[in-house]
Design an enzyme around this catalytic site. Structure first.
Site, short mmCIF file in Angstrom:
data_model
loop_
_atom_site.label_atom_id
_atom_site.label_comp_id
_atom_site.label_asym_id
_atom_site.label_seq_id
_atom_site.Cartn_x
_atom_site.Cartn_y
_atom_site.Cartn_z
N ALA A 1 63.60 70.67 40.10
CA ALA A 1 64.97 70.59 39.54
C ALA A 1 65.26 69.13 39.22
CB ALA A 1 65.97 71.14 40.55
N HIS B 1 103.84 73.22 50.91
CA HIS B 1 103.34 73.08 52.28
C HIS B 1 103.24 74.45 52.93
CE1 HIS B 1 102.60 71.50 56.24
NE2 HIS B 1 103.51 72.35 56.70
P1 NAD Z 1 70.37 66.43 37.64
O1 NAD Z 1 70.23 65.43 36.57
O2 NAD Z 1 71.71 66.79 38.15
O3 NAD Z 1 69.49 66.03 38.90
C1 NAD Z 1 68.12 65.79 38.81
C2 NAD Z 1 67.72 64.89 39.97
O4 NAD Z 1 66.31 64.83 39.99
C3 NAD Z 1 68.24 63.47 39.82
O5 NAD Z 1 68.84 63.06 41.01
C4 NAD Z 1 66.99 62.68 39.50
O6 NAD Z 1 67.03 61.35 39.99
C5 NAD Z 1 65.94 63.49 40.21
N1 NAD Z 1 64.58 63.33 39.68
C6 NAD Z 1 64.20 63.23 38.39
N2 NAD Z 1 62.85 63.14 38.31
C7 NAD Z 1 62.37 63.19 39.58
C8 NAD Z 1 61.08 63.18 40.14
N3 NAD Z 1 59.98 63.09 39.39
N4 NAD Z 1 60.95 63.26 41.50
C9 NAD Z 1 62.06 63.38 42.28
N5 NAD Z 1 63.32 63.41 41.79
C10 NAD Z 1 63.48 63.32 40.46
O7 NAD Z 1 69.62 67.74 37.07
P2 NAD Z 1 69.50 69.20 37.66
O8 NAD Z 1 69.95 69.25 39.07
O9 NAD Z 1 68.12 69.65 37.30
O10 NAD Z 1 70.53 69.97 36.75
C11 NAD Z 1 70.33 70.03 35.32
C12 NAD Z 1 71.64 69.95 34.59
O11 NAD Z 1 72.39 71.12 34.84
C13 NAD Z 1 72.46 68.77 35.03
O12 NAD Z 1 72.71 67.95 33.92
C14 NAD Z 1 73.73 69.33 35.57
O13 NAD Z 1 74.86 68.70 35.02
C15 NAD Z 1 73.71 70.79 35.16
N6 NAD Z 1 74.17 71.55 36.33
C16 NAD Z 1 75.48 71.47 36.65
C17 NAD Z 1 75.93 72.12 37.76
C18 NAD Z 1 77.38 72.02 38.09
O14 NAD Z 1 78.14 71.58 37.25
N7 NAD Z 1 77.79 72.43 39.28
C19 NAD Z 1 75.09 72.86 38.56
C20 NAD Z 1 73.75 72.89 38.22
C21 NAD Z 1 73.30 72.23 37.09
#
Ligand code: NAD
Ligand code: FAD
Length: 471
Positions: free
Chosen positions: A275, A450
């Protein structure tokens, strides 16, 4: 060839909302989506509805109930015996929720008079689209305006290739039918934390490997450090600064090698979720033939009216990059439809709320304290903890805090950051306040019911001036 005024490619939250708003404004509209079920019927709603926001929240809600009954009910004087998590039943419920909403979108599009086509769209030229159907047939549509809302797909990394069995992406993590004893997740972003929470509540031992040194760096530090503490207490093993070097499946387990603080480490898990972000889905659109400009990562470049480098072709939602959020895509869809109709469509990117649906939930809007510092803005902060709220105590759910950042000179609200129960709902007050360009003093002078959790917003606004009552 069928003629339309607007053809929308993609029926995710950006595309279907744009299609409906275009139809409301009097355009003749077609909407195409390639996601189909076994019968070749369009599965509308995009990533968000089929494999994103909604199925993840359905599982988060089910497992939140389980967590409550298992661990917290007794503090309310409720004795529960024989509690079991029936994961296949939970999955069935999730699928029913998705199916119902997919049907709802089909009805909304039909009611609006939008023609829906199930198939893969590709550009023939700047105003003609060929739709390839699953049964091998195709059709051609012509449109005055074409809107690309083709969304995004998970980013792949060569060191941990998804095999759909032991190494999975977010879609796989939403479909597990058994609780893995040991679950590894690469990436401590929104998906990593939400999926980690789901499976940890059901009993998995979850280890999350994150490349960056800081946890949730886009959130305010007060919130990210509180989140780190609480999620760790809940059992998520959050390891920062990890460089994953390889993942091999051996004897039914995944052996993940990673480097941390200069040392090599190995962790063995039953399933590994990758992810690490999402990239644009532009496959099969033939963007290059039309010279539609993309950035280095393949996201479509648009101007302030969401027009691409080719006149008459627009792009909205995840495929354009930026915040990958359903509500951001939908607002772009509405604004673009209004611009095409000669109205004044607009999206205020400064007031888009972010929510991560762990429990407690994490939500924010506007600037963080570090961003204020970096921009040299003089600011004041007001912080108020959930534990000082009567309603939070009555609920038995009093972890977390509210933090409001106000401009020291003008008193305008610059950012609001919450970690706590129902933060996803509480943040809306802050969004409305910022959109209306209110002052922190307006929040301080507004009567809040409240007992309610929203009183925390009121108290945090009072705290900016050191006049909070309950702390
Ligand atoms: P994200 O960008 O939120 O997080 C990805 C994480 O993976 C980051 O912290 C990054 O530093 C890390 N990362 C990247 N490459 C890596 C590696 N090789 N090794 C270890 N860590 C690494 O992306 P996501 O969690 O995959 O989600 C995808 C998209 O979907 C996001 O842009 C998010 O906004 C969206 N999403 C939103 C929600 C929400 O709004 N609640 C929920 C799920 C997903
Ligand atoms: P998409 O939803 O990806 O839709 C694009 C559609 O275009 C797809 O249906 C696809 O089949 C179709 N398509 C692509 N190419 C073609 C083609 N050539 N021809 C025809 N059709 C095509 N966001 C939030 O705001 N809140 C959340 O809680 C949240 N949770 C998430 C949880 C997970 C697990 C994931 C993966 C994402 C989550 N997101 C969340 C992000 C959210 O899903 C996306 O930001 C949102 O779906 C983007 O909308 P979109 O319309 O731009 O694209």
């Amino acid at each position: 060839m069928q003629q339309y005024e607007v053809i929308v490619v993609g029926a995710g939250p950006a595309g279907y909302v744009c299609a409906i708003r275009c139809a409301q404004l009097g355009f003749k509209v077609a909407c195409i989506d390639k996601r189909v079920n076994a019968k070749g019927k369009a599965m509308l709603g995009g990533t968000c509805l089929n494999v994103g926001c909604i199925p993840s929240k359905a599982l988060l809600d089910s497992t939140h109930h389980f967590q409550f009954l298992n661990h917290e009910a007794k503090t309310h004087g409720l004795k529960i015996s024989g509690l079991e998590a029936d994961v296949p039943a939970m999955q069935k419920r999730k699928n029913r929720v998705v199916q119902t909403l997919v049907g709802g979108i089909a009805s909304l599009l039909k009611k609006s008079g939008v023609d829906v086509f199930a198939g893969t769209a590709g550009f023939m030229d700047s105003n003609r689209i060929r739709v390839e159907h699953a049964d091998g047939t195709s059709r051609e549509l012509q449109g005055k305006f074409i809107v690309i809302a083709s969304g995004s797909v998970p980013v792949a990394i060569p060191v941990a290739q998804v095999d759909g069995d032991h190494i999975i992406d977010s879609t796989g993590a939403l479909e597990l039918r058994d609780v893995p004893e040991r679950l590894g997740i690469i990436g401590a972003g929104a998906i990593g934390l939400e999926m980690g929470s789901v499976w940890s509540r059901l009993g998995s031992r979850v280890v999350v490997l994150e490349a960056l040194p800081d946890f949730l760096p886009t959130a305010d530090q007060a919130v990210s450090s509180e989140a780190f503490k609480i999620l760790t207490q809940q059992g998520l093993d959050l390891r920062m600064n990890c460089r994953v070097q390889g993942a091999q499946v051996k004897d039914g387990a995944v052996h993940v090698e990673y480097a941390m603080d200069g040392d090599k480490h190995l962790v063995e898990v039953d399933k590994l979720v990758v992810a690490v972000g999402r990239g644009p889905d532009t496959e099969g659109l033939h963007l290059d033939d039309l010279e539609i400009k993309t950035d280095q990562r393949g996201f479509i470049e648009v101007d302030s009216r969401w027009e691409t480098s080719v006149k008459g072709i627009h792009a909205i939602g995840d495929v354009t990059g930026g915040a990958m959020l359903a509500h951001k895509g939908s607002e772009e869809g509405v604004a673009l439809a209004e611009l095409l109709a000669g109205q004044a469509g607009h999206v205020n990117y400064e007031t888009i709320p972010w929510v991560i649906y762990t429990w407690p939930e994490i939500a924010w809007v506007g600037k963080t304290e570090s961003q204020c510092k970096e921009s040299g803005i003089e600011y004041r902060t007001g912080v108020f903890p959930f534990m000082a709220l009567g309603r939070a105590r009555a609920m038995g759910d009093a972890k977390g805090l509210f933090k409001i950042i106000g401009d020291a000179g003008t008193d305008r609200i610059l950012g609001v950051h919450i970690i706590g129960p129902n933060a996803s709902e509480l943040i809306s007050e802050a969004v409305v306040a910022m959109e209306s360009e209110l002052y922190t003093e307006d929040l301080a002078r507004t009567v809040h019911a409240h007992p309610s959790l929203a009183e925390g917003m009121h108290e945090a606004a009072l705290a900016l001036d050191g006049r909070a009552i309950h702390i």
